[in-house]
Scaffold this active site. Sequence first.
Site, mmCIF file in Angstrom:
data_model
loop_
_atom_site.group_PDB
_atom_site.id
_atom_site.type_symbol
_atom_site.label_atom_id
_atom_site.label_comp_id
_atom_site.label_asym_id
_atom_site.label_seq_id
_atom_site.Cartn_x
_atom_site.Cartn_y
_atom_site.Cartn_z
ATOM 1 N N ARG A 1 -13.935 -1.048 3.480
ATOM 2 C CA ARG A 1 -12.585 -1.220 4.042
ATOM 3 C C ARG A 1 -11.699 -0.104 3.482
ATOM 4 O O ARG A 1 -11.399 -0.071 2.292
ATOM 5 C CB ARG A 1 -12.040 -2.596 3.659
ATOM 6 C CG ARG A 1 -10.655 -2.894 4.220
ATOM 7 C CD ARG A 1 -10.213 -4.297 3.822
ATOM 8 N NE ARG A 1 -8.879 -4.608 4.334
ATOM 9 C CZ ARG A 1 -7.739 -4.304 3.727
ATOM 10 N NH1 ARG A 1 -7.750 -3.676 2.549
ATOM 11 N NH2 ARG A 1 -6.589 -4.623 4.274
ATOM 12 N N LYS B 1 -6.582 1.953 -4.206
ATOM 13 C CA LYS B 1 -6.096 0.894 -5.085
ATOM 14 C C LYS B 1 -5.787 1.410 -6.485
ATOM 15 O O LYS B 1 -6.146 2.522 -6.861
ATOM 16 C CB LYS B 1 -7.119 -0.249 -5.135
ATOM 17 C CG LYS B 1 -7.132 -1.076 -3.853
ATOM 18 C CD LYS B 1 -8.064 -2.275 -3.949
ATOM 19 C CE LYS B 1 -7.974 -3.133 -2.691
ATOM 20 N NZ LYS B 1 -8.910 -4.287 -2.734
#
Length: 269
Positions: free
Chosen positions: A248, A214
């Site tokens: 995740r 991210k």
Amino acid sequence: MKIGNRNFDFDNNAYIMAILNVTPDSFSDGGKWNSVDSALKHTEQLIAQGADIIDVGGESTRPGYTKISDEEEIERISPVIEQIKSNFDIPVSLDTYKSKVAKAGIVVGADLINDIWGLKYDDNMAKVIADEKVACCLMHNRTDENYNNYMEDVLNDLRETLDIAKKAGIEKDKIMIDPGVGFAKSYEQNLEIIEKCDKLLELGFPILLGTSRKSVVGLTVDRTADLRVAGTVATTVIGYEKGCRFFRVHDVAENLDAIKMAKAITKFR
């Protein structure tokens, strides 16, 4: 916690949720796995690397993403979930915030609904999850970054989500929560929520951490999405130490190794 036919022991172990985006536009891997054949081949690779659950996503939720119709999302995810369940013995998560998509995914075999809006986008989502008796991951999210007391506001937002779940009849042992790294948070707030995610433990639910590739990683290490593995691994180790037990990620093997190492060292505490 039971997801599908598998029991997850969060007291003694940590687990990997592997990302499988069947989208043309996801920020890191858009277009790579958006055919059934390529998705199945990648699923086989993820399982071989040690994935504990496959998280199928049919709509990108990157910043500035283009929302698609329920019907298009269902067309993307249904054949993939159905074929994964037919070919592999592994739980499948469906990354969606739409109740119609969730119901369609459950029909073809989804064992967990991963809702980035924490039941607050679609008023029918909580009922679908409760009625179908599947597990869920409920993420912190909001429409803005205006906080009065950041961590307390995050906790209160999640309390609202959990109250929705309780009122709908979702069983407590079917819920995990996600601090929502990358959603309605500034760069500094994303760093802070990773450092302080252990505060979410007071809510009484297992925590999933989703930081993989991210922007908070990219901005910190100054790397493009495909070169953020090491930065992601660092967040996984910190998350494990803070009590997160589901991660995740795109890069299964590297993050699993990090968890194993962190677990081996911290057992002496």
